[in-house]
Design a protein around this motif. Structure first.
Motif, PDB file in Angstrom:
ATOM      1  N   THR A  70       0.842  -1.374  -0.063  1.00 31.14           N
ATOM      2  CA  THR A  70      -0.218  -0.223  -0.138  1.00 31.14           C
ATOM      3  C   THR A  70       0.348   1.289   0.043  1.00 31.14           C
ATOM      4  O   THR A  70       0.285   2.044   0.088  1.00 31.14           O
ATOM      5  N   ALA A  71       2.395   1.043   0.115  1.00 29.45           N
ATOM      6  CA  ALA A  71       3.154   2.707   0.238  1.00 29.45           C
ATOM      7  C   ALA A  71       2.516   3.061  -0.872  1.00 29.45           C
ATOM      8  O   ALA A  71       2.896   2.650  -2.126  1.00 29.45           O
ATOM      9  N   GLU A  72       2.983   3.886  -0.978  1.00 27.23           N
ATOM     10  CA  GLU A  72       3.061   5.245  -2.513  1.00 27.23           C
ATOM     11  C   GLU A  72       4.343   5.236  -3.054  1.00 27.23           C
ATOM     12  O   GLU A  72       5.205   4.338  -3.202  1.00 27.23           O
ATOM     13  N   LEU A  73       3.784   4.353  -4.754  1.00 29.32           N
ATOM     14  CA  LEU A  73       5.083   4.771  -5.720  1.00 29.32           C
ATOM     15  C   LEU A  73       5.426   5.963  -5.807  1.00 29.32           C
ATOM     16  O   LEU A  73       4.607   6.374  -7.120  1.00 29.32           O
ATOM     17  N   LYS A  74       6.330   5.976  -5.875  1.00 30.44           N
ATOM     18  CA  LYS A  74       6.865   7.885  -6.605  1.00 30.44           C
ATOM     19  C   LYS A  74       7.833   7.348  -7.651  1.00 30.44           C
ATOM     20  O   LYS A  74       8.115   6.216  -7.516  1.00 30.44           O
ATOM     21  N   ASP A  75       7.781   8.675  -8.107  1.00 30.02           N
ATOM     22  CA  ASP A  75       7.942   8.613  -9.304  1.00 30.02           C
ATOM     23  C   ASP A  75      10.308   7.762  -9.468  1.00 30.02           C
ATOM     24  O   ASP A  75      10.727   8.299  -8.181  1.00 30.02           O
ATOM     25  N   LEU A  76      10.912   7.526 -10.204  1.00 26.82           N
ATOM     26  CA  LEU A  76      11.916   7.280  -9.767  1.00 26.82           C
ATOM     27  C   LEU A  76      12.268   8.387 -10.625  1.00 26.82           C
ATOM     28  O   LEU A  76      12.367   8.831 -11.467  1.00 26.82           O
ATOM     29  N   PRO A  77      14.000   8.146  -9.467  1.00 25.77           N
ATOM     30  CA  PRO A  77      14.902  10.135 -10.382  1.00 25.77           C
ATOM     31  C   PRO A  77      15.373   9.226 -11.955  1.00 25.77           C
ATOM     32  O   PRO A  77      15.519   8.216 -11.856  1.00 25.77           O
ATOM     33  N   VAL A  78      15.335  11.016 -12.848  1.00 27.88           N
ATOM     34  CA  VAL A  78      15.557  10.395 -13.821  1.00 27.88           C
ATOM     35  C   VAL A  78      17.134  10.760 -14.141  1.00 27.88           C
ATOM     36  O   VAL A  78      17.376  11.650 -13.751  1.00 27.88           O
ATOM     37  N   ALA A  79      17.457   9.755 -15.264  1.00 30.31           N
ATOM     38  CA  ALA A  79      19.055  10.028 -15.451  1.00 30.31           C
ATOM     39  C   ALA A  79      19.454  10.939 -15.636  1.00 30.31           C
ATOM     40  O   ALA A  79      18.866  11.037 -17.541  1.00 30.31           O
ATOM     41  N   ASP A  80      20.657  11.850 -15.940  1.00 28.49           N
ATOM     42  CA  ASP A  80      21.009  12.860 -16.836  1.00 28.49           C
ATOM     43  C   ASP A  80      21.076  12.489 -18.792  1.00 28.49           C
ATOM     44  O   ASP A  80      20.911  13.316 -18.986  1.00 28.49           O
ATOM     45  N   ALA A 229      20.402  -1.538  -9.359  1.00 28.12           N
ATOM     46  CA  ALA A 229      18.742  -0.641  -8.964  1.00 28.12           C
ATOM     47  C   ALA A 229      18.102  -2.177  -8.736  1.00 28.12           C
ATOM     48  O   ALA A 229      17.713  -3.133  -9.444  1.00 28.12           O
ATOM     49  N   ALA A 230      17.852  -2.333  -7.720  1.00 28.68           N
ATOM     50  CA  ALA A 230      16.548  -3.446  -7.283  1.00 28.68           C
ATOM     51  C   ALA A 230      15.760  -3.596  -6.464  1.00 28.68           C
ATOM     52  O   ALA A 230      15.669  -2.253  -5.526  1.00 28.68           O
ATOM     53  N   SER A 231      14.444  -3.856  -6.216  1.00 26.44           N
ATOM     54  CA  SER A 231      13.008  -4.201  -5.059  1.00 26.44           C
ATOM     55  C   SER A 231      14.301  -4.440  -3.839  1.00 26.44           C
ATOM     56  O   SER A 231      14.503  -5.820  -4.280  1.00 26.44           O
ATOM     57  N   ALA A 232      13.739  -4.655  -2.907  1.00 32.92           N
ATOM     58  CA  ALA A 232      14.440  -4.707  -1.058  1.00 32.92           C
ATOM     59  C   ALA A 232      13.086  -6.339  -0.944  1.00 32.92           C
ATOM     60  O   ALA A 232      12.047  -6.336  -1.834  1.00 32.92           O
ATOM     61  N   ASP A 233      14.045  -7.333  -0.910  1.00 34.42           N
ATOM     62  CA  ASP A 233      13.516  -8.692  -1.243  1.00 34.42           C
ATOM     63  C   ASP A 233      13.045  -8.769   0.469  1.00 34.42           C
ATOM     64  O   ASP A 233      13.188  -9.201   0.881  1.00 34.42           O
ATOM     65  N   ILE A 234      12.057  -8.326   0.506  1.00 32.79           N
ATOM     66  CA  ILE A 234      10.760  -8.722   1.929  1.00 32.79           C
ATOM     67  C   ILE A 234      10.767  -9.627   2.072  1.00 32.79           C
ATOM     68  O   ILE A 234       9.698  -9.808   3.186  1.00 32.79           O
ATOM     69  N   HIS A 235      10.321 -10.466   1.087  1.00 25.85           N
ATOM     70  CA  HIS A 235       9.681 -11.998   1.039  1.00 25.85           C
ATOM     71  C   HIS A 235       9.987 -13.097   1.282  1.00 25.85           C
ATOM     72  O   HIS A 235      11.806 -13.183   1.534  1.00 25.85           O
ATOM     73  N   GLY A 306      10.522   0.900  -5.430  1.00 29.24           N
ATOM     74  CA  GLY A 306       9.570   0.897  -4.507  1.00 29.24           C
ATOM     75  C   GLY A 306       9.140  -1.045  -5.624  1.00 29.24           C
ATOM     76  O   GLY A 306       9.706  -1.520  -6.152  1.00 29.24           O
ATOM     77  N   TRP A 307       8.650  -1.485  -4.130  1.00 32.77           N
ATOM     78  CA  TRP A 307       8.109  -2.722  -4.489  1.00 32.77           C
ATOM     79  C   TRP A 307       7.004  -3.259  -5.892  1.00 32.77           C
ATOM     80  O   TRP A 307       7.567  -4.787  -5.945  1.00 32.77           O
ATOM     81  N   SER A 308       6.294  -2.285  -6.770  1.00 31.34           N
ATOM     82  CA  SER A 308       5.811  -2.966  -7.855  1.00 31.34           C
ATOM     83  C   SER A 308       7.097  -2.955  -8.931  1.00 31.34           C
ATOM     84  O   SER A 308       7.025  -3.450 -10.074  1.00 31.34           O
ATOM     85  N   TYR A 309       8.461  -2.749  -8.814  1.00 30.94           N
ATOM     86  CA  TYR A 309       9.387  -3.763  -9.717  1.00 30.94           C
ATOM     87  C   TYR A 309       9.278  -5.148 -10.042  1.00 30.94           C
ATOM     88  O   TYR A 309      10.575  -5.304 -10.294  1.00 30.94           O
TER      89      TYR A 309
END
Length: 381
Positions: A70-80, A229-235, A306-309
């Motif tokens: 349910t955590a808010e899905l934030k926009d990812l920072p864009v590479a230069d 760059a990856a999602s934390a594995d909290i499962h 975020g978790w959604s990835y």
């Protein structure tokens, strides 16, 4: 060990026992282990349809160890250098046995990109599998029509460690893990990505058991401070592997290990930091799964997304709207996930899937199963 780590650990061991039939690991019976864990597990169970925990311990204990979709899905920072990252490169490593899941994953990827023609899929296979892989690509092109991602096949490279053929290494793994975990060169392709793609700046690694439900362009074009760059594995699946490898680093670490089934890799940083060589060095010292090895070497220095990835399905749980079980996937979380990772021992392409799991996750993979027959596919035992 913290309360939450104990909870996740016990949950992982329960799944291990049930999935592999290890009645004597670590307790005398699965029932005994279940009794030991049940009270703790129920505290973090997800209520059907509501996504609510039955009880909430100290937030300090929870931080970093409980999945909160349910955590808010934030926009990812864009590479230069976003303008230089217009073509998205995605890599799979596979053998013939995993072709059914590979094809399903590729179809899901192609159908959910804003511009499929701006995606290149790279498949790494052994030389003796290249012909069958070429047939799989033909099946994919027929299934997708146009526009579709480009697909390129790559021969599995020889590495300093032969994970399939090194007898002494296999004996050590056999001694540590028994028949639960097996070594496959294809699984370790992710450890050598710069060697396969010297002309690319970054790639997304995907395990074959993922379903892509969203566009990956923003992920590919995100600003990166680290090699991964990856999602934390909290499962519990991640911790279960760590326990199998007797890896205390994870149980005591003050960082969140990530799941390496979905990774954005900066190939130059990976190469410059000598990560491949460090991985080999650790494997020679201590038998571990490739996920445990990668986490040990990365040591928490990765860009967290975020978790959604990388939404792990917790051993193929059903949707809460279709189940009375406390252990289910909240519908809204599945719908918002960009990548769903079907972790667990029993896979949808195994012939005993229906016997073990029934139709619990048809909602995930059925929309992407090929509609035409493909000679490259095998039915797994």
């Amino acid at each position: 060990m913290s309360w939450m780590k104990r909870t996740t650990l016990l949950g992982g061991l329960v799944q291990l026992c049930q999935s592999y039939g290890l009645a004597d690991y670590p307790c005398d019976t699965c029932g005994e282990l279940n009794d030991v864990a049940s009270n703790l597990i129920q505290r973090t169970a997800v209520r059907a349809g509501g996504g609510q925990r039955l009880a909430t311990p100290d937030p300090g204990e929870i931080s970093g160890y409980v999945a909160d979709c349910t955590a808010e899905l934030k926009d990812l920072p864009v590479a230069d250098n976003k303008d230089e990252l217009q073509e998205v490169h995605v890599v799979y490593g596979s053998d013939e046995e995993n072709f059914p899941s590979l094809l399903t994953s590729m179809i899901s990827l192609g159908r959910n990109q804003q511009d499929p023609s701006a995606v290149s899929i790279h498949i790494v296979v052994k030389e003796n599998v290249l012909r069958a892989a070429a047939e799989l690509v033909q099946c994919y092109e027929t299934e997708m029509g146009s526009p579709r991602p480009k697909v390129e096949l790559h021969r599995l490279l020889e590495t300093a460690i032969d994970y399939d053929g090194d007898g002494s290494l296999r004996e050590r793994y056999q001694s540590e893990f028994g028949d639960v975990l097996k070594l496959h060169n294809e699984s370790f392709v992710r450890c050598y990505l710069p060697s396969y793609f010297p002309g690319l700046s970054r790639v997304i690694w995907l395990d074959t058991d993922v379903i892509v439900q969203g566009d990956l362009t923003s992920y590919y074009q995100m600003n990166m401070s680290h090699a991964v760059a990856a999602s934390a594995d909290i499962h519990s699946w991640g911790l279960m592997q760590q326990v199998l490898g007797h890896n205390d680093d994870f149980m005591m670490a003050d960082y969140d290990p990530f799941n390496d089934g979905v990774m954005l890799v900066d190939l130059k940083k990976w190469h410059d930091e000598g990560i491949s060589a460090k991985l080999e060095e650790r494997i020679r010292v201590k038998p571990e799964t490739q996920q445990a090895v990668i986490n040990s070497v990365i040591d928490g220095s990765y860009d967290k997304v975020g978790w959604s990835y990388n939404f792990l399905t917790a051993d193929a749980q059903p949707l809460c709207s279709a189940s009375a079980s406390d252990f289910c996937m909240p519908d809204s979380c599945v719908q918002k996930a960009k990548i769903v990772h079907m972790s667990g021992a029993v896979k949808i392409w195994h012939s005993n899937w229906l016997e073990v799991k029934g139709h619990m996750v048809d909602y995930l993979y059925k929309p992407y199963t090929p509609k035409t027959s493909c000679s490259a596919l095998q039915v797994m035992p």
